[in-house]
Enzyme design. Structure first.
Site, mmCIF file in Angstrom:
data_model
loop_
_atom_site.group_PDB
_atom_site.id
_atom_site.type_symbol
_atom_site.label_atom_id
_atom_site.label_comp_id
_atom_site.label_asym_id
_atom_site.label_seq_id
_atom_site.Cartn_x
_atom_site.Cartn_y
_atom_site.Cartn_z
ATOM 1 N N ASP A 1 0.834 -1.008 -0.060
ATOM 2 C CA ASP A 1 -0.087 -0.040 0.039
ATOM 3 C C ASP A 1 0.937 1.078 -0.037
ATOM 4 O OD1 ASP A 1 1.142 0.358 2.605
ATOM 5 O OD2 ASP A 1 -1.033 0.215 3.543
ATOM 6 N N CYS B 1 3.330 -3.262 4.011
ATOM 7 C CA CYS B 1 2.383 -1.981 4.488
ATOM 8 C C CYS B 1 3.028 -1.328 5.514
ATOM 9 C CB CYS B 1 0.837 -2.526 4.809
ATOM 10 S SG CYS B 1 0.731 -3.542 6.012
ATOM 11 N N THR C 1 2.641 -1.445 8.759
ATOM 12 C CA THR C 1 3.305 -2.461 9.871
ATOM 13 C C THR C 1 3.245 -3.853 9.387
ATOM 14 O OG1 THR C 1 0.998 -2.929 10.389
ATOM 15 C CG2 THR C 1 1.953 -1.170 11.712
ATOM 16 N N HIS D 1 10.003 -24.404 8.659
ATOM 17 C CA HIS D 1 8.654 -24.848 9.498
ATOM 18 C C HIS D 1 7.324 -24.666 8.856
ATOM 19 C CE1 HIS D 1 10.978 -25.477 13.372
ATOM 20 N NE2 HIS D 1 12.300 -25.289 12.411
ATOM 21 N N HIS E 1 6.354 -31.196 10.114
ATOM 22 C CA HIS E 1 6.040 -29.935 9.653
ATOM 23 C C HIS E 1 4.835 -30.069 8.628
ATOM 24 C CE1 HIS E 1 8.951 -28.021 12.322
ATOM 25 N NE2 HIS E 1 10.064 -28.555 11.524
HETATM 26 C C1 RB5 Z 1 -2.026 2.548 6.653
HETATM 27 O O1 RB5 Z 1 -1.935 3.759 7.268
HETATM 28 C C2 RB5 Z 1 -1.727 1.418 7.566
HETATM 29 O O2 RB5 Z 1 -2.633 1.196 8.085
HETATM 30 C C3 RB5 Z 1 -1.230 0.356 6.757
HETATM 31 O O3 RB5 Z 1 -0.210 0.465 5.990
HETATM 32 C C4 RB5 Z 1 -1.003 -0.821 7.782
HETATM 33 O O4 RB5 Z 1 0.111 -0.744 8.507
HETATM 34 C C5 RB5 Z 1 -2.024 -1.708 8.026
HETATM 35 O O5 RB5 Z 1 -2.041 -2.681 8.617
#
Ligand code: RB5
Length: 142
Positions: free
Chosen positions: A8, A65, A67, A98, A134
């Site tokens: 994203d 993304c 996080t 695994h 596994h």
């Molecule tokens: C976008 O602001 C953020 O929410 C997205 O990149 C991600 O971290 C979502 O899990």
């Protein structure tokens, strides 16, 4: 090996660095987007990379993304996807050995590009162990 990659807006800049790195290493890369730093919805790209994996259009996938969490949650809803959120090389190695993880998820707001590339290299270079225990445990996921 063919790698499908998506991000994203939060992962867009890192994705560009990753694509350059993968191409320099000789991997075939499918970039499913996003194509700009404009705000967008990460599940769209999680589904596109997952489709490349389940259709065998790609061998492994990478989702980035902010996080890595939303990407991993969205990707793991799809049958046949084993998406692993990794921010260290030990986890990246272990999840290939695994869990036979087929998508690596990362957060561009969590790791810098240097560590991200090391994690990606570890993930792509580590084969599944093919160990009976596994295989049995993975078969119990669904
Ligand atoms: C976008 O602001 C953020 O929410 C997205 O990149 C991600 O971290 C979502 O899990």
């Amino acid at each position: 090996m063919k790698v499908s990659i998506g991000s994203d807006h939060g992962g867009y800049e890192l994705k560009l660095e990753v694509i350059e790195h993968l191409k320099a290493r000789g991997f075939e890369v499918i970039d499913v987007g996003t194509d700009s730093p404009a705000s967008c919805d990460y599940p769209i790209y999680a589904k596109k990379v997952a489709a490349d994996i389940t259709s065998k259009n790609a061998d492994l996938g990478i989702l980035i993304c902010g996080t890595g969490i939303g990407m991993s949650m969205a990707a793991n809803k799809i049958e046949g996807i084993r998406a692993a959120l990794c921010h260290d090389t030990f986890s990246a190695q272990a999840t290939r050995e695994h869990n036979d993880a087929n998508i690596l998820c990362m957060g561009a707001r969590v790791v810098g590009p240097g560590l991200a590339l090391m994690i990606i290299d570890t993930f792509l270079d580590t084969p599944f162990s093919n160990d009976e225990r596994h295989i049995r445990r993975i078969s119990m996921y669904s």
